[in-house]
Design a protein around this motif. Structure first.
Motif, PDB file in Angstrom:
ATOM      1  N   GLN A 179       0.835  -1.200   0.000  1.00  0.00           N
ATOM      2  CA  GLN A 179       0.000   0.000   0.000  1.00  0.00           C
ATOM      3  C   GLN A 179       0.871   1.250   0.000  1.00  0.00           C
ATOM      4  O   GLN A 179       0.479   2.301  -0.513  1.00  0.00           O
ATOM      5  CB  GLN A 179      -0.914  -0.002   1.230  1.00  0.00           C
ATOM      6  N   GLU A 180       2.064   1.117   0.566  1.00  0.00           N
ATOM      7  CA  GLU A 180       2.997   2.245   0.616  1.00  0.00           C
ATOM      8  C   GLU A 180       3.354   2.732  -0.788  1.00  0.00           C
ATOM      9  O   GLU A 180       3.500   3.935  -1.023  1.00  0.00           O
ATOM     10  CB  GLU A 180       4.260   1.825   1.368  1.00  0.00           C
ATOM     11  N   LEU A 181       3.490   1.805  -1.729  1.00  0.00           N
ATOM     12  CA  LEU A 181       3.817   2.187  -3.106  1.00  0.00           C
ATOM     13  C   LEU A 181       2.666   2.951  -3.754  1.00  0.00           C
ATOM     14  O   LEU A 181       2.885   3.819  -4.600  1.00  0.00           O
ATOM     15  CB  LEU A 181       4.141   0.946  -3.939  1.00  0.00           C
ATOM     16  N   ILE A 182       1.458   2.633  -3.348  1.00  0.00           N
ATOM     17  CA  ILE A 182       0.279   3.323  -3.880  1.00  0.00           C
ATOM     18  C   ILE A 182       0.157   4.718  -3.281  1.00  0.00           C
ATOM     19  O   ILE A 182      -0.128   5.700  -3.976  1.00  0.00           O
ATOM     20  CB  ILE A 182      -0.998   2.503  -3.589  1.00  0.00           C
ATOM     21  N   ASP A 183       0.404   4.809  -1.979  1.00  0.00           N
ATOM     22  CA  ASP A 183       0.246   6.086  -1.279  1.00  0.00           C
ATOM     23  C   ASP A 183       1.395   7.055  -1.540  1.00  0.00           C
ATOM     24  O   ASP A 183       1.230   8.268  -1.416  1.00  0.00           O
ATOM     25  CB  ASP A 183       0.131   5.845   0.227  1.00  0.00           C
ATOM     26  N   TYR A 184       2.568   6.512  -1.892  1.00  0.00           N
ATOM     27  CA  TYR A 184       3.754   7.340  -2.147  1.00  0.00           C
ATOM     28  C   TYR A 184       4.315   6.991  -3.527  1.00  0.00           C
ATOM     29  O   TYR A 184       5.361   6.353  -3.655  1.00  0.00           O
ATOM     30  CB  TYR A 184       4.805   7.116  -1.052  1.00  0.00           C
ATOM     31  N   PRO A 185       3.620   7.413  -4.586  1.00  0.00           N
ATOM     32  CA  PRO A 185       3.975   6.983  -5.943  1.00  0.00           C
ATOM     33  C   PRO A 185       5.115   7.760  -6.596  1.00  0.00           C
ATOM     34  O   PRO A 185       5.724   7.274  -7.546  1.00  0.00           O
ATOM     35  CB  PRO A 185       2.673   7.215  -6.717  1.00  0.00           C
ATOM     36  N   ASP A 186       5.407   8.978  -6.104  1.00  0.00           N
ATOM     37  CA  ASP A 186       6.392   9.826  -6.778  1.00  0.00           C
ATOM     38  C   ASP A 186       7.798   9.613  -6.220  1.00  0.00           C
ATOM     39  O   ASP A 186       8.187  10.198  -5.202  1.00  0.00           O
ATOM     40  CB  ASP A 186       6.007  11.304  -6.643  1.00  0.00           C
ATOM     41  N   VAL A 187       8.564   8.761  -6.886  1.00  0.00           N
ATOM     42  CA  VAL A 187       9.958   8.551  -6.503  1.00  0.00           C
ATOM     43  C   VAL A 187      10.724   9.834  -6.787  1.00  0.00           C
ATOM     44  O   VAL A 187      10.759  10.315  -7.920  1.00  0.00           O
ATOM     45  CB  VAL A 187      10.566   7.376  -7.288  1.00  0.00           C
ATOM     46  N   GLU A 188      11.330  10.413  -5.756  1.00  0.00           N
ATOM     47  CA  GLU A 188      11.996  11.703  -5.935  1.00  0.00           C
ATOM     48  C   GLU A 188      13.485  11.586  -6.225  1.00  0.00           C
ATOM     49  O   GLU A 188      14.085  12.481  -6.815  1.00  0.00           O
ATOM     50  CB  GLU A 188      11.788  12.594  -4.712  1.00  0.00           C
ATOM     51  N   GLY A 189      14.121  10.491  -5.799  1.00  0.00           N
ATOM     52  CA  GLY A 189      15.550  10.349  -6.035  1.00  0.00           C
ATOM     53  C   GLY A 189      16.163   9.322  -5.109  1.00  0.00           C
ATOM     54  O   GLY A 189      15.467   8.469  -4.557  1.00  0.00           O
ATOM     55  N   ALA A 190      17.487   9.413  -4.922  1.00  0.00           N
ATOM     56  CA  ALA A 190      18.191   8.424  -4.109  1.00  0.00           C
ATOM     57  C   ALA A 190      19.393   9.055  -3.417  1.00  0.00           C
ATOM     58  O   ALA A 190      19.897  10.103  -3.837  1.00  0.00           O
ATOM     59  CB  ALA A 190      18.637   7.259  -4.983  1.00  0.00           C
TER      60      ALA A 190
END
Length: 281
Positions: A179-190
């Motif tokens: 569910q975390e991937l759904i709630d936080y979809p915008d990968v900002e970087g590393a």
């Protein structure tokens, strides 16, 4: 399918304090969320100055267990310092402890301010990225994971932001049905590097597709801070190396994290897997 653990790390930055240290047991703060082993990290307002300390010798800090007997005289003095340098050293230790240790351990200590008041502090572990540091030296994998975690939580404006932290390495490995991937979809970087090395360094890269969202959340250390002349800079010791697509392996489709990145862009082509990817709503 079995549920996996996720850690909700609620660490608020501010003027932190610290010293006379030991690792002790604390009540576990765990919450099950889908099949994610990733972490929702709260707070994340660490000042960049806390990563660039002359007083706190990180190269010596990793040599022993995270306790009073393991700290060098220099590091004891650094976290006992009642002045501004001491506040930064304690701030770093608070974030490093929460990144490294599990929720069943803590770093407990006291220090005395200029007026003679004793401050008893307790820094709980939560994420568990390098749990063996509670009882022994921090190995290279642990050094890199703690460095990446701490760097990911630096905020140029010291504004607390809730974010998702992911990695190929446990306990931050996310699964496709999370569910975390759904709630936080915008990968900002590393973020990756080693602050405990003889010559400390840490890198950051950004996801070109989500830079605007990162800036909207005031996550300039992930997107790169724009100067008035348009120059893109990092945050203190954090070196912004450009788009992740140029220095990291492509995003893992299932877990939405960068599996590896070039350790020293511009210096060598060697890659490391101790990378922490961050994402926003």
């Amino acid at each position: 399918m079995s549920l996996k653990e996720t850690f909700i790390v609620l660490v608020w930055a501010g003027v932190l304090s610290g010293c006379a240290a030991e690792v002790g047991d604390t009540e576990a703060l765990e919450e099950l969320v889908g099949e994610s082993q990733g972490a929702l990290l709260g707070g994340n307002a660490l000042t960049a100055n806390a990563l660039n300390l002359n007083a706190l010798n990180l190269n010596a800090l990793n040599l022993n267990a995270l306790n009073l007997n393991g700290l060098s005289a220099q590091n004891l003095a650094a976290i006992r310092d009642p002045g501004p340098s001491g506040a930064l050293a304690r701030e770093f230790m608070k974030y490093a402890t929460s990144c490294a240790l599990k929720s069943t351990a803590s770093f407990n200590f006291s220090w005395t301010d200029a007026s003679g008041t004793v401050h008893n502090e307790r820094y709980p572990g939560l994420l568990g990225a390098a749990p063996t540091w509670a009882n022994g030296p921090l190995d290279e994998l642990g050094q890199r994971m703690v460095s990446s975690c701490v760097a990911a939580r630096v905020n140029y404006y010291q504004v607390p932001v809730l974010l998702s932290a992911r990695s190929l390495r446990d306990p931050l490995k996310t699964l496709s049905s999370s569910q975390e991937l759904i709630d936080y979809p915008d990968v900002e970087g590393a973020f990756w590097g080693n602050l405990f090395a003889a010559q400390p360094y840490v890198n950051a890269c950004y996801n070109s597709a989500t830079v605007d969202n990162s800036r909207a959340y005031q996550r300039d250390c992930a997107a790169g801070h724009l100067m008035s002349d348009g120059q893109l800079v990092g945050c203190g010791v954090i070196r912004m190396v450009g788009p992740c697509s140029q220095v990291c392996q492509a995003l893992n489709g299932a877990g939405q994290y960068y599996p590896s990145c070039v350790d020293r862009p511009g210096q060598s082509t060697a890659t490391v897997k101790e990378v922490i990817t961050t994402a926003l709503p």
